[in-house]
Design a protein around this motif. Structure first.
Motif, short mmCIF file in Angstrom:
data_model
loop_
_atom_site.label_atom_id
_atom_site.label_comp_id
_atom_site.label_asym_id
_atom_site.label_seq_id
_atom_site.Cartn_x
_atom_site.Cartn_y
_atom_site.Cartn_z
N TYR A 203 -1.19 3.31 9.71
CA TYR A 203 0.00 2.48 9.50
C TYR A 203 -0.22 1.44 8.40
O TYR A 203 0.73 1.06 7.71
CB TYR A 203 0.41 1.81 10.81
N ARG A 204 -1.47 1.01 8.23
CA ARG A 204 -1.77 0.07 7.14
C ARG A 204 -1.63 0.75 5.77
O ARG A 204 -1.18 0.13 4.80
CB ARG A 204 -3.19 -0.47 7.30
N LEU B 200 -8.20 -3.95 4.02
CA LEU B 200 -6.74 -4.10 4.04
C LEU B 200 -6.32 -5.34 4.80
O LEU B 200 -5.37 -6.03 4.41
CB LEU B 200 -6.12 -2.85 4.68
N GLN B 201 -7.01 -5.64 5.91
CA GLN B 201 -6.61 -6.76 6.76
C GLN B 201 -7.12 -8.10 6.23
O GLN B 201 -6.38 -9.10 6.19
CB GLN B 201 -7.12 -6.54 8.18
N GLU B 202 -8.40 -8.13 5.84
CA GLU B 202 -9.05 -9.40 5.49
C GLU B 202 -9.34 -9.56 4.00
O GLU B 202 -9.76 -10.63 3.56
CB GLU B 202 -10.35 -9.54 6.29
N LYS B 203 -9.17 -8.45 3.24
CA LYS B 203 -9.46 -8.45 1.81
C LYS B 203 -10.91 -8.87 1.53
O LYS B 203 -11.20 -9.59 0.57
CB LYS B 203 -8.49 -9.38 1.05
N SER C 150 0.85 -1.19 0.00
CA SER C 150 0.00 0.00 0.00
C SER C 150 0.89 1.24 0.00
O SER C 150 1.97 1.24 0.58
CB SER C 150 -0.91 0.01 1.23
N SER D 272 -14.96 -11.18 -1.38
CA SER D 272 -13.50 -11.16 -1.30
C SER D 272 -12.92 -10.46 -2.53
O SER D 272 -13.40 -10.67 -3.65
CB SER D 272 -12.94 -12.58 -1.19
N LEU E 103 -10.17 -0.41 6.69
CA LEU E 103 -9.18 -1.19 7.44
C LEU E 103 -9.44 -2.68 7.30
O LEU E 103 -8.51 -3.48 7.14
CB LEU E 103 -9.21 -0.78 8.91
N ARG E 104 -10.70 -3.07 7.34
CA ARG E 104 -11.04 -4.48 7.19
C ARG E 104 -10.63 -5.01 5.81
O ARG E 104 -10.13 -6.12 5.68
CB ARG E 104 -12.54 -4.69 7.42
N ASP F 50 -4.40 2.65 13.45
CA ASP F 50 -4.15 1.37 12.79
C ASP F 50 -4.33 1.48 11.28
O ASP F 50 -3.56 0.90 10.50
CB ASP F 50 -5.03 0.26 13.37
N LEU F 51 -5.30 2.28 10.83
CA LEU F 51 -5.49 2.48 9.39
C LEU F 51 -4.32 3.28 8.81
O LEU F 51 -3.84 2.97 7.71
CB LEU F 51 -6.81 3.19 9.12
#
Length: 461
Positions: free
Chosen positions: A305-306, A262-265, A169, A277, A259-260, A302-303
């Motif tokens: 840093y992602r 990014l984390q879980e696609k 990213s 997905s 954020l989700r 958290d977002l």
């Protein structure tokens, strides 16, 4: 540099007299006794200006003019004519001659014409150099719209080339108008995802409810007016890239959903239960300081840093004035072609004004100013009068922005550059104003790499 002038006249005494006068003024002179010999000389050596008699054997001056205008359009031609052929000389000017002088030649007037014409020739040469530079930079394959040769832009290009092939990213930061979207385009174009879509979302242009629907889509009946199912931008960008411009403007609820992804696609459409997905690379951009937004509680840490796996900061235009000639040249050429205008470049004073201005609107502002100047100008070269008053006013030349925390060496560089611009590159006046010796100024100009800026006194397309 020494300019080379071609004098073509079948009368030896006139030809030799003109040559001697021009040589005394410091020019190199090549002679030709007729138009055909003049063409042969042009094929053998580089010529900067032509003085051609209107009436010559084998190939008269008017026919020589047409061949020169066709084959060497950047070389100015001054026609020599007798009183009886002034009308023909005026017609030659319509065919592209720079000007004409009557015989017997007034050497003082001719000297002024030659000097003025050669200044145009020098602008044409600058044009060729800029064209070559733009072409060379274009071969870097970083996107046709991204242009710059400054050290800080070179760093941006290197970072871009390094990150583009990866899946990371990217957070692009910089003031409005610096070209963040162009960098996003280049990253996608140079990535393995370039066969898939690059989907763009301008977050600040949408309300909170519309943004969520735009990003994630909605199911039929999810809310009043949702008469059909609609896929969102994340879904449309599957296997490609999504560009979230002005990411700092989104609310906390939407931040959590991004954020989700990014984390879980994965995500659900608005009003839906099925999990979707996706394989999407996220590129975000902002003109805000997201670290400060995190501290203020307006942006999730958290977002942040992602998103900020790789940060590419686009510097404001005022910090890279050496890029202004290239950008202005490209915009000038673009708008001259688009509007079918014969605008060949910028006069030195106009170019200096552009470099001295602080550009609060950055590249976007430069682009708009050049477009307006091209449309409104009545001349072949844009002058100071074609630019807005706030760009050409002397006050802007002294507008130095030094942020707290700027290193002393960078502050000194900005101050020296601004003073050089204010005094038109005059080192004596600059050293006097700064209260330092001329040798010290020379050393610092070299130390800070300002020599190239002093050499670039004109801009052409």
């Amino acid at each position: 540099m020494t300019f080379r002038i071609l004098v073509a006249d079948d009368e030896k005494n006139i030809r030799s007299g003109l040559a001697k006068s021009l040589e005394m003024d410091g020019y190199e002179v090549v002679q030709a006794e007729d138009g055909q010999e003049a063409l042969r000389q042009m094929h053998k050596t580089e010529i900067d200006l032509i003085l051609a008699d209107l009436r010559m054997p084998k190939l008269p001056g008017d026919k020589l003019l047409k061949k020169v205008v066709s084959a060497y359009p950047a070389i100015p031609v001054i026609i020599l004519t007798g009183h009886g052929t002034v009308d023909n000389a005026v017609e030659a000017m319509r065919d592209g001659a720079y000007d004409f002088v009557t015989k017997p030649v007034n050497l003082e007037r001719l000297g002024l014409l030659v000097k003025r014409a050669l200044s145009r020739r020098e602008l044409a040469r600058k044009h060729q150099e800029l064209e070559a530079e733009i072409s060379r930079l274009g071969k870097q394959k970083l996107g046709a719209e991204i242009l710059g040769k400054s050290t800080i832009m070179h760093h941006v290009f290197e970072l871009l080339k390094q990150v583009a092939p990866t899946k990371a990213s990217v957070l692009i930061t910089g003031e409005s108008g610096t070209g963040k979207e162009l960098v996003a385009n280049a990253i996608h174009d140079q990535s393995p995802r370039n066969k898939a879509p690059l989907v763009k979302v301008h977050c600040a242009a949408l309300s909170e409810s519309l943004l969520e629907t735009e990003l994630f889509g909605h199911e039929k009946g999810a809310f009043t007016g949702a008469v059909n199912q609609r896929r969102g931008r994340f879904e449309l960008a599957d296997r490609g890239t999504i560009f979230l411009d002005e990411i700092g403007e989104i609310n906390q609820s939407t931040q959590i959903k991004i954020l989700r992804v990014l984390q879980e696609k994965s995500f659900e459409r608005v009003g839906g239960e099925s999990t979707i997905s996706v394989d999407v690379r996220i590129i975000a951009a902002t003109n805000r300081n997201l670290k400060e937004e995190v501290v203020a509680g307006r942006f999730r840490e958290d977002l942040y840093y992602r998103l900020n796996v790789v940060n590419i900061h686009i510097p404001p235009l005022r910090e890279r004035p050496e890029d202004i000639p290239l950008l202005a040249a490209r915009f000038l050429k673009e708008f001259a072609s688009e509007n079918k205008r014969e605008i060949l470049g910028l006069e030195p004073k106009a170019a200096m004004a552009l470099r001295s201005y602080s550009w609060p609107g950055n590249v976007r502002e430069l682009r708009n100013i050049i477009e307006s100047a091209v449309v409104m100008s009545k001349y072949s070269y844009l002058g100071p009068d074609d630019l807005p008053n706030y760009v050409t006013s002397r006050g802007n030349e002294n507008d130095i922005r030094i942020k707290p925390g700027t290193p002393m060496t960078e502050s000194e560089k900005l101050i020296i550059r601004a003073n050089l611009n204010m005094f038109g590159g005059n080192k004596s006046r600059t050293s006097e104003a700064l209260g330092i010796g001329r040798k010290t100024l020379h050393r610092k100009i070299k130390e800070y790499g300002l020599e190239a800026e002093l050499d670039e006194s004109s801009v052409s397309p």
